[in-house]
Design an enzyme around this catalytic site. Structure first.
Site, mmCIF file in Angstrom:
data_model
loop_
_atom_site.group_PDB
_atom_site.id
_atom_site.type_symbol
_atom_site.label_atom_id
_atom_site.label_comp_id
_atom_site.label_asym_id
_atom_site.label_seq_id
_atom_site.Cartn_x
_atom_site.Cartn_y
_atom_site.Cartn_z
ATOM 1 N N ALA A 29 29.713 39.337 31.577
ATOM 2 C CA ALA A 29 30.055 40.771 31.955
ATOM 3 C C ALA A 29 31.253 41.247 31.824
ATOM 4 O O ALA A 29 31.992 40.843 30.839
ATOM 5 C CB ALA A 29 30.115 40.795 33.720
ATOM 6 N N ASN A 30 31.343 42.627 32.015
ATOM 7 C CA ASN A 30 32.667 43.298 31.694
ATOM 8 C C ASN A 30 33.542 43.674 32.798
ATOM 9 O O ASN A 30 32.935 43.386 33.923
ATOM 10 C CB ASN A 30 32.325 44.807 31.070
ATOM 11 C CG ASN A 30 32.087 44.777 29.516
ATOM 12 O OD1 ASN A 30 31.382 43.883 29.003
ATOM 13 N ND2 ASN A 30 32.380 45.827 29.076
#
Ligand code: C5P
Length: 222
Positions: A29-30
């Site tokens: 994920a970011n």
């Protein structure tokens, strides 16, 4: 709702991170809290817009007056943003993962002693901002993106505006030791509209949202 300079307008806002599953329990994920995107959605609704907020997983309350569509992956975010068209305004504030895991497993990958770790095969995700900005039939009148850069902030933001085909870019520095915008309540942004650069003083993300919404209302009124 109903009154306000943006009444009768529809805005699509993307916010938060996207997550790309590796298996049922793991993902890449970011880093994003969604604070800036949610603040923009709230501010647009305050000015009377109908707002569709397409959000990745965040720990924030739904902003008042917005229709919130929750997604996980970039592909889901793109599909929901497209499904929400037509719109007058699109603001892409999400921190979209650049890659998705092609060889994701439907079962939890087992750690096996003595065996090498799994190799993730990645493929690029669709660019939601560029897709909306280059939509042929139903391109929103105003498409706005973000550029979070660690160096050459304005040059990179100008390039990004061209590359993505969007109308405005909000540039903010995320360099280490900078007054980091990530996670915090404040933000320092520069608005590039293709003609000029407006540097806004450091202010809360809520204020950035309000100021952007005002700016949008003024542009659409022209
Ligand atoms: O390419 P980069 O991630 O630096 O661009 C940032 C801008 O593009 C942000 O507005 C972000 O929301 C948008 N973006 C997107 N879809 C992607 C990657 C970025 O909408 N796959």
């Amino acid at each position: 709702l109903g009154a306000g300079p943006l009444s009768g307008r529809h805005a699509i806002v993307t916010s938060g991170p996207t997550i790309e599953p590796i298996d049922p329990v793991r993902y890449i994920a970011n880093r994003s809290t969604g604070r800036q995107g949610h603040a923009i959605a709230a501010a647009l609704a305050e000015l009377g817009a109908r707002v569709t907020l397409v959000s990745g997983p965040v720990a924030l309350a739904d902003p008042p007056g917005c229709t919130v569509v929750r997604v996980e992956s970039a592909l889901q975010m793109l599909n929901e943003a497209r499904a929400a068209l037509p719109a007058d305004i699109a603001v892409c504030a999400a921190a979209v993962a650049d890659w998705t895991v092609v060889n994701r497993s439907t079962e939890k990958r087992k750690k096996k002693i003595g065996e090498p770790p799994p190799v993730l095969q990645l493929a690029p995700n669709p660019d939601i901002l560029a897709t909306l900005a280059r939509a042929e039939a139903d391109r929103p009148r105003l498409v706005i993106g973000f550029a979070a850069e660690t160096e050459a902030l304005l040059d990179n933001a100008r390039d990004k505006r061209q590359r993505k085909g969007c109308d405005w870019i909000l540039a903010n520095s995320v360099a280490e030791g900078d007054d980091s915008s990530f996670g915090g309540a404040d933000n320092t942004v520069h608005l590039l509209d293709g003609e000029s650069v407006e540097s806004w003083p450091r202010m809360s993300k809520r204020e950035v949202g309000r100021r952007l919404a005002q700016r949008i209302a003024a542009a659409l009124a022209e």
